[in-house]
Design an enzyme around this catalytic site. Structure first.
Site, mmCIF file in Angstrom:
data_model
loop_
_atom_site.group_PDB
_atom_site.id
_atom_site.type_symbol
_atom_site.label_atom_id
_atom_site.label_comp_id
_atom_site.label_asym_id
_atom_site.label_seq_id
_atom_site.Cartn_x
_atom_site.Cartn_y
_atom_site.Cartn_z
ATOM 1 C CG ASN A 75 -43.418 74.706 -9.788
ATOM 2 O OD1 ASN A 75 -44.136 75.688 -9.425
ATOM 3 N ND2 ASN A 75 -43.190 74.352 -11.002
ATOM 4 C CD1 TRP A 76 -45.658 75.008 -3.529
ATOM 5 C CD2 TRP A 76 -47.018 76.757 -2.760
ATOM 6 N NE1 TRP A 76 -45.392 75.460 -2.219
ATOM 7 C CE2 TRP A 76 -45.953 76.420 -1.915
ATOM 8 C CE3 TRP A 76 -47.635 77.784 -2.844
ATOM 9 C CZ2 TRP A 76 -46.204 77.038 -0.266
ATOM 10 C CZ3 TRP A 76 -47.901 78.616 -1.309
ATOM 11 C CH2 TRP A 76 -46.992 77.865 -0.182
ATOM 12 C CE LYS A 77 -45.651 71.384 -11.422
ATOM 13 N NZ LYS A 77 -45.820 70.248 -12.286
ATOM 14 C CG HIS A 128 -42.211 74.053 -15.256
ATOM 15 N ND1 HIS A 128 -43.236 73.394 -15.730
ATOM 16 C CD2 HIS A 128 -42.001 73.493 -14.091
ATOM 17 C CE1 HIS A 128 -43.499 72.232 -14.996
ATOM 18 N NE2 HIS A 128 -42.734 72.191 -14.020
ATOM 19 C CD GLU A 184 -46.556 71.865 -15.290
ATOM 20 O OE1 GLU A 184 -46.681 73.055 -14.642
ATOM 21 O OE2 GLU A 184 -46.461 70.618 -15.182
ATOM 22 C CD GLU A 204 -39.471 70.059 -13.162
ATOM 23 O OE1 GLU A 204 -39.590 69.804 -12.045
ATOM 24 O OE2 GLU A 204 -40.095 70.806 -13.852
ATOM 25 N N GLY A 253 -46.038 64.716 -12.727
ATOM 26 C CA GLY A 253 -47.291 64.563 -12.163
ATOM 27 C C GLY A 253 -47.884 63.314 -12.610
ATOM 28 C CB SER A 255 -43.069 61.402 -9.917
ATOM 29 O OG SER A 255 -44.241 61.913 -10.894
ATOM 30 N N GLY A 281 -43.232 69.089 -7.414
ATOM 31 C CA GLY A 281 -44.733 69.513 -7.519
ATOM 32 C C GLY A 281 -45.570 68.965 -6.493
ATOM 33 N N GLY A 282 -46.441 68.187 -6.937
ATOM 34 C CA GLY A 282 -47.483 67.618 -6.057
ATOM 35 C C GLY A 282 -46.926 67.351 -4.504
HETATM 36 P P1 13P Z 1 -44.462 66.715 -9.843
HETATM 37 O O1 13P Z 1 -43.370 66.757 -8.556
HETATM 38 O O2 13P Z 1 -46.077 66.961 -9.526
HETATM 39 O O3 13P Z 1 -44.382 65.372 -10.791
HETATM 40 O O4 13P Z 1 -44.041 67.896 -10.746
HETATM 41 C C1 13P Z 1 -42.752 68.330 -11.095
HETATM 42 C C2 13P Z 1 -42.414 69.479 -11.397
HETATM 43 O O5 13P Z 1 -43.062 69.932 -12.723
HETATM 44 C C3 13P Z 1 -41.927 70.414 -10.773
HETATM 45 O O6 13P Z 1 -41.687 71.948 -11.347
#
Ligand code: 13P
Length: 259
Positions: free
Chosen positions: A11-13, A103, A105, A175, A181, A221, A242-243
Site C-alpha cells: 500500500n503506497w498510500k 483502511h 486512515e 492492521e 507507521g 510495520s 506500507g513503508g
Molecule cells: P506501515 O507498513 O508503514 O506500518 O503501514 C501499514 C499500513 O497501513 C498498510 O496499509
C-alpha cells in the site's frame, strides 16, 4: 498446510508520482526476477495512488509482468455528480484486480463507517475485483483488552447479510492502528491472536469452506526483518505493507519470505 496463496500487498498510500511509480514497479519486477521469485508461492500486489495506476498498467502490460495492481479506495456510486470520486468501472478498465477499503486512515480522516466499508466491498466484488477489507483497533482499545471483540465487530458489521461464497472471495487485512507507521510491529503472537479469531468468526458465521479459503493479511510495520515470523503463523496469509513497500529490494525480499 492450507491452499491459500500468500499475498504480499504494497500500500503506497499518498507516495510516489507516476514517474516514480514506473521506476518502482520496474525495479520490483527486476528484483523478483533476479531472485527467481515463484509467483505461485506468493502473489505480489502494488496499490499505488489513483494517478499512478495508468502508468503501472502500462509497465505491467508492456513487460508482461506477473505483478498485480489495485486501488486504495473506490466510490460506492456508478457515475455522475460525485466530485473527486473514482468508480469501480474506471478501475476495472485500467486492469485493477484488488481494491482496499476501510483502511484506518480513511476511517479516521474521512469518517468511513463499517456500513460504508461493507458497501464498497460489495461494489468491488460485483465489479469482478477482489476487496481487501481492513480492520484494526486503536491503542486505547488494545490497552483495554477488547481488541478481538472490536475487530470482529468491524468485520461482522461490514459483511452483514453476505453469502459464504462471496466472503470466501475477499481478503481481510488486520492492521492494529498503533503498529501502523510507528515501527512498532505487533508481535507475531499478537497478530496471530487476532487473525486466528477472525478465521474462527468466519467459521462460525459462514462455515468451514469459507473460513479455510478467505485470506487474512497482517499490516503494521511489516518489514523484511519480521516477515518470516509473521508468515509462519497459522492464520496469517500475507501482509499489507506500507513503508517497506516503497523500496523495490525490501518489498521483493518480503515477497520471498518462503525462500
Ligand atoms: P506501515 O507498513 O508503514 O506500518 O503501514 C501499514 C499500513 O497501513 C498498510 O496499509
Amino acid at each position: 498446510m492450507n491452499n491459500r496463496t500468500p499475498l504480499m500487498a504494497g500500500n503506497w498510500k499518498m507516495n510516489l508520482d507516476h514517474l516514480e511509480a514506473n521506476h518502482l514497479v520496474q525495479g520490483l519486477a527486476m528484483a523478483l526476477s533476479d531472485a527467481g521469485h515463484d509467483y505461485s508461492k506468493c502473489e505480489v500486489l502494488v496499490i499505488p495512488p489513483f494517478t499512478d495506476i495508468r502508468s503501472v498498467q502500462t509497465v505491467v502490460e508492456a513487460d508482461n509482468l506477473d505483478i498485480k495492481y489495485g486501488a486504495q479506495d473506490v466510490s460506492i456510486h456508478d457515475n455522475g455528480a460525485y466530485t473527486g470520486e473514482i468508480s469501480t468501472d474506471m478501475l476495472t478498465k485500467l486492469g485493477c484486480s484488488y481494491v482496499v477499503m476501510g483502511h484506518s486512515e480513511r476511517r479516521e480522516y474521512h469518517g468511513e463507517s463499517d456500513e460504508l466499508v461493507g458497501a464498497k466491498a460489495r461494489k468491488v466484488l460485483d465489479a469482478g475485483m477482489t476487496p481487501i477489507l481492513c480492520c484494526g483497533e486503536a491503542l486505547e482499545i488494545r490497552k483495554a483488552g477488547t481488541h478481538v471483540d472490536f475487530v470482529l465487530g468491524q468485520i461482522r458489521a461490514a459483511l452483514a447479510g453476505w453469502s459464504a461464497e462471496d466472503v470466501a472471495k475477499i481478503v481481510i487485512a488486520y492492521e492494529p492502528i498503533w503498529a501502523i507507521g510507528t515501527g512498532e510491529t505487533a508481535t507475531a503472537e499478537d497478530a496471530q491472536e487476532v487473525c486466528g479469531a477472525i478465521r474462527a468468526a468466519l467459521r462460525e458465521d459462514f462455515g468451514d469452506a469459507t473460513a479455510d479459503s478467505t485470506r487474512i493479511l497482517y499490516g503494521g510495520s511489516a518489514k523484511p526483518a519480521n516477515i518470516k515470523e509473521l508468515m509462519a503463523q497459522a492464520d496469517i496469509d500475507g501482509a499489507l505493507v506500507g513503508g517497506a513497500s516503497l523500496k523495490a529490494d525490501s518489498f521483493a525480499e518480503m515477497a520471498r519470505f518462503y525462500a
